[in-house]
Design an enzyme around this catalytic site. Structure first.
Site, mmCIF file in Angstrom:
data_model
loop_
_atom_site.group_PDB
_atom_site.id
_atom_site.type_symbol
_atom_site.label_atom_id
_atom_site.label_comp_id
_atom_site.label_asym_id
_atom_site.label_seq_id
_atom_site.Cartn_x
_atom_site.Cartn_y
_atom_site.Cartn_z
ATOM 1 N N ASP A 9 0.941 -1.240 0.060
ATOM 2 C CA ASP A 9 -0.027 -0.113 -0.080
ATOM 3 C C ASP A 9 0.791 1.400 -0.165
ATOM 4 O OD1 ASP A 9 -2.288 -1.539 0.409
ATOM 5 O OD2 ASP A 9 -1.948 -1.705 2.229
ATOM 6 N N GLY A 29 -4.392 -4.869 -3.613
ATOM 7 C CA GLY A 29 -5.592 -3.958 -3.962
ATOM 8 C C GLY A 29 -4.717 -2.822 -4.621
ATOM 9 N N HIS A 30 -4.725 -2.514 -5.842
ATOM 10 C CA HIS A 30 -3.937 -1.434 -6.292
ATOM 11 C C HIS A 30 -4.756 -0.396 -6.747
ATOM 12 C CE1 HIS A 30 -0.177 -3.737 -7.552
ATOM 13 N NE2 HIS A 30 -0.487 -3.679 -6.481
ATOM 14 N N LYS A 65 2.140 1.711 -5.211
ATOM 15 C CA LYS A 65 2.796 1.121 -6.251
ATOM 16 C C LYS A 65 1.892 1.599 -7.720
ATOM 17 C CE LYS A 65 2.781 -2.712 -4.280
ATOM 18 N NZ LYS A 65 2.721 -2.220 -2.975
ATOM 19 N N GLN A 114 2.087 -6.122 -2.717
ATOM 20 C CA GLN A 114 2.836 -6.122 -1.441
ATOM 21 C C GLN A 114 3.808 -5.358 -1.283
ATOM 22 O OE1 GLN A 114 1.733 -9.827 -2.561
ATOM 23 N NE2 GLN A 114 -0.518 -8.995 -2.272
HETATM 24 P P1 IMP Z 1 -2.416 -12.792 2.763
HETATM 25 O O1 IMP Z 1 -1.095 -12.222 1.639
HETATM 26 O O2 IMP Z 1 -3.432 -12.806 2.329
HETATM 27 O O3 IMP Z 1 -1.981 -14.202 3.268
HETATM 28 O O4 IMP Z 1 -1.973 -11.997 4.035
HETATM 29 C C1 IMP Z 1 -0.634 -11.991 4.838
HETATM 30 C C2 IMP Z 1 -0.323 -10.645 5.281
HETATM 31 O O5 IMP Z 1 0.032 -9.752 3.953
HETATM 32 C C3 IMP Z 1 -1.614 -9.776 6.029
HETATM 33 O O6 IMP Z 1 -1.115 -9.086 7.078
HETATM 34 C C4 IMP Z 1 -2.079 -8.944 5.137
HETATM 35 O O7 IMP Z 1 -2.793 -7.953 5.465
HETATM 36 C C5 IMP Z 1 -0.629 -8.551 4.162
HETATM 37 N N1 IMP Z 1 -1.034 -8.379 2.707
HETATM 38 C C6 IMP Z 1 -1.312 -9.147 1.849
HETATM 39 N N2 IMP Z 1 -1.332 -8.450 0.491
HETATM 40 C C7 IMP Z 1 -1.487 -7.129 0.856
HETATM 41 C C8 IMP Z 1 -1.571 -5.948 0.241
HETATM 42 O O8 IMP Z 1 -1.626 -6.149 -1.090
HETATM 43 N N3 IMP Z 1 -1.040 -4.774 0.601
HETATM 44 C C9 IMP Z 1 -1.165 -4.737 2.008
HETATM 45 N N4 IMP Z 1 -0.857 -6.072 2.814
HETATM 46 C C10 IMP Z 1 -1.065 -6.864 2.195
HETATM 47 MG MG MG Z 2 -2.904 -2.258 -1.689
#
Ligand code: IMP
Ligand code: MG
Length: 335
Positions: free
Chosen positions: A13, A42-43, A16, A172
């Site tokens: 977040d 989520g972009h 990007k 991420q």
């Molecule tokens: P997962 O990727 O859904 O398994 O989540 C694992 C961790 O990564 C959690 O703390 C999520 O909130 C975080 N996370 C996964 N994808 C994103 C993203 O795109 N932005 C921010 N945090 C993310």
């Molecule tokens: Mg995001």
């Protein structure tokens, strides 16, 4: 093959999506590739003034650029088709420009069900972790096994070979990486430059690595991250810090220079974008975890000194709006 890479240097977040969208305006790219993660991402993108959120689909579709979901990703076909329809409803011809690596893995209903029960990590509950687990357990399902995806499938090596100019759109952030993040509070795919290369990229083709940070940090999940100080609630509010995928409140903190420096170093970052200066301006607090400054000028000068030339960064771009960052203005893009 010429390759530029956009990655987050914090916990996701960082903005990007905005940077990728902005770079694509140059018109030079033949391909835009998502190389990690799935619909956990989520972009948020402002396209022609409209706010759109993508999860699986690379931002290339906004400009008619061939957009590839790489082998490093996991795909939820249900969510993918929803996203295609959502973008097409907003006039973006996603279907036409989308390609999918045949060897990308699939998030099944079973994976979503399992991840949906997570209470320990604070995952996005979108099935990503179980899908990657099964990939490495050699029991996964791949895109090539799904008849509905057939029209999109490519051999990503062949697709990207030749006279191509590629923009790799990371998801991420580096401090959510399974090896480098605060395990087990991490995501389930690698998030840095190495992960990008793994998607059929010749390492010698890399031209630029764009590192993206915010002027403060955010994290969503079960780990304690936000110190108890009302200023962080103000930042959360001013920055509208809610997860783009889950709507959860993002925890906030000041930026950690130690983490940013290590992320720059380990990913070969040569251009840095610092987003959301407008938020710190609104709360009138200019700090890092171990320093504080009189004003914005002092804060910027510090970042410039600490992260600029000595770290091999060609340029630091400062941005204070959701739409773009300024490449021309010497005040915001100091050398
Ligand atoms: P997962 O990727 O859904 O398994 O989540 C694992 C961790 O990564 C959690 O703390 C999520 O909130 C975080 N996370 C996964 N994808 C994103 C993203 O795109 N932005 C921010 N945090 C993310
Ligand atoms: Mg995001």
């Amino acid at each position: 093959m010429i390759t530029d890479i956009v990655i987050g240097l914090q916990h996701g977040d960082e903005g990007k999506g905005k940077v990728t969208h902005h770079l694509l305006k140059s018109g030079e790219y033949t391909h835009c590739v998502r190389f990690n993660g799935g619909c956990n991402a989520g972009h948020t993108i402002y396209h022609d003034g409209v706010r759109l959120v993508t999860h699986h689909i690379p931002a290339g579709v906004f400009f008619g650029v061939t957009s590839v979901i790489g082998n490093g990703c996991v795909i939820d076909p249900v969510k993918l088709f929803e996203e295609i329809n959502y973008l097409e409803a907003h006039g973006i011809s996603a279907r036409e420009h989308l390609k999918i690596a045949r060897n990308a893995h699939i998030i099944t209903a079973f994976h979503k069900d399992e991840d949906g029960k997570d209470t320990e990590i604070g995952t996005t509950r979108t099935g990503n972790g179980p899908a990657y687990r099964d990939k490495y357990n050699r029991s996964g399902v791949r895109a090539g096994d799904i008849p509905e995806l057939e029209p999109f499938l490519v051999d990503i090596y062949q697709e990207l070979s030749g006279d191509t100019v590629i923009l790799m759109e990371g998801a991420q952030g580096f401090w959510l990486d399974p090896d480098w993040g605060d395990y087990p509070y991490v995501t389930s795919s690698h998030t840095g430059t190495a992960a990008a290369i793994q998607n059929g990229i010749n390492p010698r083709s890399i031209r630029n690595v764009w590192g993206v940070i915010k002027a403060y940090e955010t994290y969503v999940g079960k780990r304690g991250f936000q110190p108890s100080d009302p200023v962080f609630d103000q930042i959360q509010h001013a920055g509208s810090e809610f997860g783009a995928t889950t709507g959860r409140v993002r925890q906030c903190n000041w930026i950690s220079m130690r983490h940013i420096k290590q992320a720059i170093d380990m990913n070969g970052v040569n251009n840095l974008v610092v987003n959301k200066l407008d938020v710190l301006r609104e709360v009138e607090a200019w700090k890092t975890t171990d320093n504080h400054f009189q004003d914005e000028v002092g804060f910027r000068a510090y970042l410039q000194n600490e992260l600029g030339n000595s770290m091999g960064i060609q340029k630091i771009y400062f941005s204070d709006n959701p739409y773009n960052f300024d490449e021309e203005n010497p005040l915001t893009a100091a050398a």
